[in-house]
Design a protein around this motif. Structure first.
Motif, PDB file in Angstrom:
ATOM      1  N   SER A  53     -18.700 104.452 -43.557  1.00 34.26           N
ATOM      2  CA  SER A  53     -18.663 103.064 -44.041  1.00 34.26           C
ATOM      3  C   SER A  53     -17.209 102.619 -44.184  1.00 34.26           C
ATOM      4  O   SER A  53     -16.293 103.440 -44.302  1.00 34.26           O
ATOM      5  CB  SER A  53     -19.386 102.926 -45.379  1.00 34.26           C
ATOM      6  OG  SER A  53     -18.669 103.534 -46.424  1.00 34.26           O
ATOM      7  N   LYS A  54     -17.024 101.307 -44.169  1.00 40.06           N
ATOM      8  CA  LYS A  54     -15.697 100.727 -44.328  1.00 40.06           C
ATOM      9  C   LYS A  54     -15.824  99.399 -45.059  1.00 40.06           C
ATOM     10  O   LYS A  54     -16.681  98.578 -44.729  1.00 40.06           O
ATOM     11  CB  LYS A  54     -15.040 100.525 -42.971  1.00 40.06           C
ATOM     12  CG  LYS A  54     -13.621  99.946 -43.061  1.00 40.06           C
ATOM     13  CD  LYS A  54     -12.991  99.806 -41.681  1.00 40.06           C
ATOM     14  CE  LYS A  54     -11.570  99.252 -41.781  1.00 40.06           C
ATOM     15  NZ  LYS A  54     -10.927  99.104 -40.453  1.00 40.06           N
ATOM     16  N   GLN A  55     -14.976  99.208 -46.030  1.00 39.33           N
ATOM     17  CA  GLN A  55     -14.967  97.963 -46.795  1.00 39.33           C
ATOM     18  C   GLN A  55     -14.090  96.939 -46.089  1.00 39.33           C
ATOM     19  O   GLN A  55     -12.910  97.185 -45.819  1.00 39.33           O
ATOM     20  CB  GLN A  55     -14.436  98.206 -48.212  1.00 39.33           C
ATOM     21  CG  GLN A  55     -14.588  97.021 -49.144  1.00 39.33           C
ATOM     22  CD  GLN A  55     -16.018  96.822 -49.623  1.00 39.33           C
ATOM     23  OE1 GLN A  55     -16.782  97.798 -49.714  1.00 39.33           O
ATOM     24  NE2 GLN A  55     -16.378  95.592 -49.929  1.00 39.33           N
ATOM     25  N   VAL A  56     -14.663  95.798 -45.769  1.00 39.81           N
ATOM     26  CA  VAL A  56     -13.917  94.700 -45.167  1.00 39.81           C
ATOM     27  C   VAL A  56     -14.168  93.466 -46.023  1.00 39.81           C
ATOM     28  O   VAL A  56     -15.263  92.908 -46.026  1.00 39.81           O
ATOM     29  CB  VAL A  56     -14.353  94.430 -43.713  1.00 39.81           C
ATOM     30  CG1 VAL A  56     -13.559  93.261 -43.134  1.00 39.81           C
ATOM     31  CG2 VAL A  56     -14.188  95.672 -42.858  1.00 39.81           C
ATOM     32  N   GLY A  57     -13.162  93.056 -46.773  1.00 43.66           N
ATOM     33  CA  GLY A  57     -13.368  91.945 -47.695  1.00 43.66           C
ATOM     34  C   GLY A  57     -14.348  92.344 -48.776  1.00 43.66           C
ATOM     35  O   GLY A  57     -14.240  93.406 -49.388  1.00 43.66           O
ATOM     36  N   GLU A  58     -15.347  91.511 -48.994  1.00 40.39           N
ATOM     37  CA  GLU A  58     -16.338  91.795 -50.025  1.00 40.39           C
ATOM     38  C   GLU A  58     -17.550  92.549 -49.483  1.00 40.39           C
ATOM     39  O   GLU A  58     -18.472  92.854 -50.222  1.00 40.39           O
ATOM     40  CB  GLU A  58     -16.807  90.493 -50.673  1.00 40.39           C
ATOM     41  CG  GLU A  58     -17.527  89.554 -49.717  1.00 40.39           C
ATOM     42  CD  GLU A  58     -17.856  88.212 -50.334  1.00 40.39           C
ATOM     43  OE1 GLU A  58     -17.341  87.932 -51.439  1.00 40.39           O
ATOM     44  OE2 GLU A  58     -18.616  87.441 -49.728  1.00 40.39           O
ATOM     45  N   THR A  59     -17.549  92.865 -48.181  1.00 38.44           N
ATOM     46  CA  THR A  59     -18.700  93.497 -47.550  1.00 38.44           C
ATOM     47  C   THR A  59     -18.373  94.915 -47.094  1.00 38.44           C
ATOM     48  O   THR A  59     -17.347  95.159 -46.462  1.00 38.44           O
ATOM     49  CB  THR A  59     -19.184  92.681 -46.340  1.00 38.44           C
ATOM     50  OG1 THR A  59     -19.424  91.328 -46.745  1.00 38.44           O
ATOM     51  CG2 THR A  59     -20.463  93.257 -45.761  1.00 38.44           C
ATOM     52  N   GLU A  60     -19.274  95.852 -47.411  1.00 39.21           N
ATOM     53  CA  GLU A  60     -19.155  97.226 -46.933  1.00 39.21           C
ATOM     54  C   GLU A  60     -20.016  97.375 -45.686  1.00 39.21           C
ATOM     55  O   GLU A  60     -21.227  97.152 -45.720  1.00 39.21           O
ATOM     56  CB  GLU A  60     -19.629  98.208 -48.016  1.00 39.21           C
ATOM     57  CG  GLU A  60     -19.546  99.667 -47.581  1.00 39.21           C
ATOM     58  CD  GLU A  60     -20.179 100.620 -48.583  1.00 39.21           C
ATOM     59  OE1 GLU A  60     -19.996 101.844 -48.430  1.00 39.21           O
ATOM     60  OE2 GLU A  60     -20.863 100.138 -49.510  1.00 39.21           O
ATOM     61  N   TYR A  61     -19.395  97.764 -44.563  1.00 39.01           N
ATOM     62  CA  TYR A  61     -20.096  97.973 -43.302  1.00 39.01           C
ATOM     63  C   TYR A  61     -20.249  99.476 -43.080  1.00 39.01           C
ATOM     64  O   TYR A  61     -19.312 100.231 -43.332  1.00 39.01           O
ATOM     65  CB  TYR A  61     -19.319  97.362 -42.137  1.00 39.01           C
ATOM     66  CG  TYR A  61     -19.133  95.862 -42.237  1.00 39.01           C
ATOM     67  CD1 TYR A  61     -20.016  94.996 -41.605  1.00 39.01           C
ATOM     68  CD2 TYR A  61     -18.074  95.322 -42.977  1.00 39.01           C
ATOM     69  CE1 TYR A  61     -19.855  93.616 -41.695  1.00 39.01           C
ATOM     70  CE2 TYR A  61     -17.909  93.940 -43.072  1.00 39.01           C
ATOM     71  CZ  TYR A  61     -18.798  93.092 -42.433  1.00 39.01           C
ATOM     72  OH  TYR A  61     -18.641  91.743 -42.532  1.00 39.01           O
TER      73      TYR A  61
END
Length: 454
Positions: A53-61
């Motif tokens: 997983s990777k956090q981009v802004g307020e969303t975790e992908y």
């Protein structure tokens, strides 16, 4: 070695295509949710333990270990209950203010609903007040929830368009014109026993009695000129066990044979398997390959037929899954038209890809159609108006839209948001049923797979 590699390639192509479809499905939810100002905290393909997983802004992908679906977490799916407005406001370890909405309940379902609200609202921060999903306009909720399955249907459309526009639909049909006999049954074998050899006590077929042979062209039946196979078949079926005078041409000579057709229990037609008593002669016509190609309109027409078949399949799905369960324990054979899971789809993709007797173009067309078919079913299935499916949220938002619109027209106060949380008991039951059916299909695809002719 080559066969094994082709099998693996077929499975890999299918699985990757389904995972991409899942990812696009979730984007169909996430993109409009963000465009409408909603807060999306998670976007994941798969379930279970997190692989990456990777956090981009307020969303975790990220990606999870079990590739059997995916999800996006949109904050504020459930509104607070009327009795839960006495919120407990606390400060977490990072100094952020957290609103906790809790309520003590005694009923099992009431407690489940309360716990679901509490879990939902533990993610809500004060600054999220105007970004909560339940506060969106009803039509925006419908767009967000319909986005996922619509993407699947669009994927299916474009893949089918490619197949129908290049490879086409291919059917084996009787040759045009007066039917030419391809085979003549030597005896009458009950429909339930079709495929076996003639036994000594089987009665001779009417076609054999009439002296028909392969290569004969049937020109008339009881005085009616025959112009095609479909017409002849209806004449035979409607004749029941009556006398039949058959005119036919052999080597340029006009001949006549007389017999009596036999009443047999047969399917109503090639597309309708309903059994009924019909006349039986015992011949099959010569056939030809018919290729039909078409563009977007043809594709839509074909998908309309598929939609009807899919809805019918959904109605009978519990029964079909039960039959798969019987096949698992050996009570009966696995039906050729039984539903399959992604495991069964992968196995079929592998077998087709590795089948030496299938040309390469046919393999590509089949794989594209298989992937398109899975996407189409997933799309239609998700529109079923039951939680936790997307269709359940769409139905809830639609009812909210109708109720508020009716109140405005009648000059009455706004009735407020529809509380989807009250439908959670239904969601738990449906989710449990889907889980059981999914497990049964996966086990069935492993121990009692659908037979293929390859």
């Amino acid at each position: 070695m080559t066969t094994a590699l082709l099998y693996l390639l077929g499975v890999l192509v299918f699985v990757v295509a389904i995972l991409v479809s899942i990812g696009l499905h979730e984007l169909g939810h996430m993109i409009p949710a963000k465009r409408f100002g909603g807060k999306v905290t998670q976007y994941f393909i798969g379930f279970g333990p997190t692989v990456w997983s990777k956090q981009v802004g307020e969303t975790e992908y990220g990606v999870k270990a079990i590739p059997l679906g995916g999800y996006v977490k949109i904050v504020g799916m459930l509104p607070p209950g009327a009795a839960q407005l006495a919120d407990e406001t606390t400060v977490d370890a990072d100094g952020n203010t957290v609103t906790r909405v809790r309520k003590s309940n005694t009923g099992m379902f009431t407690q489940l609903i309360s716990d679901a609200r509490a879990a939902e609202w533990e993610l809500v921060r004060p600054e999220d007040s105007d970004r909560l999903f339940y506060k969106m306009a009803s039509w925006k909720k419908i767009v967000v929830m319909a986005g996922g399955p619509t993407v699947n249907i669009l994927i299916a459309f474009f893949l089918f368009w490619i197949v129908f526009g290049t490879y086409g639909t291919r059917t084996i049909e009787p040759e045009a014109g007066a039917p030419v006999v391809d085979t003549v049954s030597q005896c009458v074998i009950p429909y339930s026993d079709e495929g076996r050899e003639c036994a000594a006590d089987d009665p001779a077929s009417p076609a054999s009695d009439a002296g028909l042979r392969p290569g004969d062209t049937i020109t008339s039946f009881n005085g009616t000129a025959v112009t095609g196979w479909d017409q002849l078949r209806e004449l035979i079926r409607d004749n029941a066990d009556g006398e039949a005078v058959i005119g036919y041409e052999r080597d340029g000579r006009e001949l006549t044979g007389t017999t009596s057709t036999t009443v047999e229990t047969r399917p109503t037609s090639e597309t309708d398997e309903t059994l009924r008593q019909v006349g039986f002669l015992g011949v099959t016509p010569t056939v030809e390959l018919v290729v039909t190609r078409g563009g977007p309109l043809y594709t839509l027409e074909q998908m309309g037929v598929m939609a009807k078949d899919t809805v019918q399949a959904l109605v009978t799905l519990p029964v079909k899954v039960y039959e798969v369960g019987q096949a698992i324990v050996g009570v009966e054979e696995r039906a050729a038209d039984s539903p399959v899971s992604i495991v069964g789809g992968g196995r079929i993709a592998g077998e087709v890809s590795s089948a030496e007797q299938i040309p390469g173009g046919d393999k590509v067309a089949f794989l594209l159609s298989l992937i398109a078919g899975f996407n189409f079913f997933i799309g239609v299935f998700n529109f079923v108006p039951l939680l936790p499916l997307d269709g359940g949220h769409i139905a809830s938002a639609t009812w909210e839209w109708i109720r508020r619109g009716a109140a405005r027209l009648r000059g009455r106060p706004d009735p407020g948001y529809v509380d989807a949380a009250k439908l959670l008991p239904v969601a738990y039951v449906v989710a449990s049923a889907l889980l059981v059916m999914g497990v049964v299909l996966i086990v069935g695809d492993l121990v009692a797979p659908v037979a293929t002719p390859f």
